[in-house]
Design an enzyme around this catalytic site. Structure first.
Site, PDB file in Angstrom:
ATOM      1  N   HIS A 133       0.868  -1.172   0.083  1.00  0.00           N
ATOM      2  CA  HIS A 133       0.010  -0.021  -0.096  1.00  0.00           C
ATOM      3  C   HIS A 133       0.981   1.209   0.056  1.00  0.00           C
ATOM      4  CE1 HIS A 133      -3.583   2.656   1.376  1.00  0.00           C
ATOM      5  NE2 HIS A 133      -2.463   3.205   2.007  1.00  0.00           N
ATOM      6  N   GLU A 134       1.907   1.516   1.127  1.00  0.00           N
ATOM      7  CA  GLU A 134       2.520   2.372   0.722  1.00  0.00           C
ATOM      8  C   GLU A 134       3.596   2.458  -0.411  1.00  0.00           C
ATOM      9  OE1 GLU A 134       2.358   4.327   3.085  1.00  0.00           O
ATOM     10  OE2 GLU A 134       1.031   3.173   4.320  1.00  0.00           O
ATOM     11  N   HIS A 175       1.926   4.361  -2.818  1.00  0.00           N
ATOM     12  CA  HIS A 175       1.599   5.859  -2.653  1.00  0.00           C
ATOM     13  C   HIS A 175       2.975   6.269  -3.526  1.00  0.00           C
ATOM     14  CE1 HIS A 175      -1.877   6.576  -0.400  1.00  0.00           C
ATOM     15  NE2 HIS A 175      -1.364   5.741   0.599  1.00  0.00           N
ATOM     16  N   GLU A 182      -6.335   6.949  -0.714  1.00  0.00           N
ATOM     17  CA  GLU A 182      -6.179   5.714   0.067  1.00  0.00           C
ATOM     18  C   GLU A 182      -6.957   4.707  -0.929  1.00  0.00           C
ATOM     19  OE1 GLU A 182      -4.472   5.113   2.779  1.00  0.00           O
ATOM     20  OE2 GLU A 182      -3.819   7.091   2.501  1.00  0.00           O
TER      21      GLU A 182
END
EC number: 3.4.24.-
Length: 276
Positions: free
Chosen positions: A130-131, A134, A196
């Protein structure tokens, strides 16, 4: 898209400062406010990463110090076709994580000590992925500039209250002081929520396991209620889950910097169902 969004946020901050400076100090005040806004944008671009990491006491760890974490980040960043980011650990018991840095070549993935204790390997892989999503989407600079803008709006409201002068100006300044933090939170939440959802989807693709991330979100949301973390409101949107509370309802959801966790989990479970 994120480059445009970041530029727009920087421009909004400069215009806001200039307008308030003009209202409070005429041409001289506008020029001073303009220079301050440009300076804040510069600091936000070049130094925000180190400022945020220092704020939370994050320490970079080497491969020798955290071999399993480094190996996991390295494996997933190769899958995402990204440079190896720095890896940091935040000395907090609440399981949480964020990415920072102005671009993929200067990126940092920071995880709390608590995340290493609470999540299993599949869940942690989902969080790291997930990071990395980003980082791949260059969300970090946008979120950092949003934090700077939120802080600047709040600072301007207080400045206007103390230097408002006449009664009419005082009333306007008082109203601004009340409404400005709400506006700042709405700016953060509008940017953060879409980020998100996208990072959840792309992170699940990188990790090849939507249910791992869904399980991680559920565990972190539950832990946030019982393991409070001293976090700054202007940077809370950078974390994968809201560090301040577990569940949110009613009016709090409007101003939340994160989408509802149950909605994020539902989307990931639906994604896993389609993949079967």
């Amino acid at each position: 898209m994120n480059t445009f969004r970041t530029t727009a946020l920087m421009a909004v901050m400069i215009v806001l400062f200039a307008l308030i400076g003009q209202a409070l100090g005429g041409t001289g005040g506008m020029l001073l406010a303009f220079l301050i806004a440009v300076g804040m944008n510069g600091v936000s671009y070049w130094y925000s990463s180190s400022i945020v990491l220092r704020m939370y006491g994050a320490e970079e760890v080497s491969r020798a110090e955290a071999p399993e974490l480094h190996d996991l980040v390295d494996r997933l960043r190769r899958r995402a076709d990204l440079p190896m980011p720095k890896v940091c650990i935040i000395p907090q018991d609440q399981p949480n994580a964020f990415a920072t840095g102005r671009n993929p070549d200067n990126a940092v993935v920071a995880v709390t000590k608590g995340i290493m204790d609470v999540l299993d390997r599949d869940e942690l892989a989902g969080v790291i992925a997930h990071e990395l999503a980003h980082i791949k989407n260059r969300d970090m600079l946008t979120s950092t500039v949003a934090a700077t803008l939120a802080g600047a709006i709040t600072m301007l409201s207080r400045f206007a209250l103390f230097f408002g002068g006449r009664d009419n100006n005082f009333l306007v300044s008082l109203l601004m002081m009340i409404l400005a933090p709400m506006a700042a939170m709405l700016i953060q939440s509008a940017i953060s929520r879409s980020r998100e959802y996208a990072a959840d989807r792309e992170g699940a693709e990188i990790a090849k396991n939507p249910l791992g991330l869904a399980s991680a979100l559920r565990s972190m949301e539950r832990a946030a209620e019982h393991r409070p973390m001293p976090a700054n409101q202007t940077t809370s949107h950078m974390f994968i889950v809201n560090p301040f509370s577990g569940g949110l309802s009613g009016i709090k959801r409007l101003f939340s910097t994160h989408p509802p966790t149950e909605e994020r989990i539902a989307r990931l479970e639906e994604m896993a169902g389609r993949a079967q």
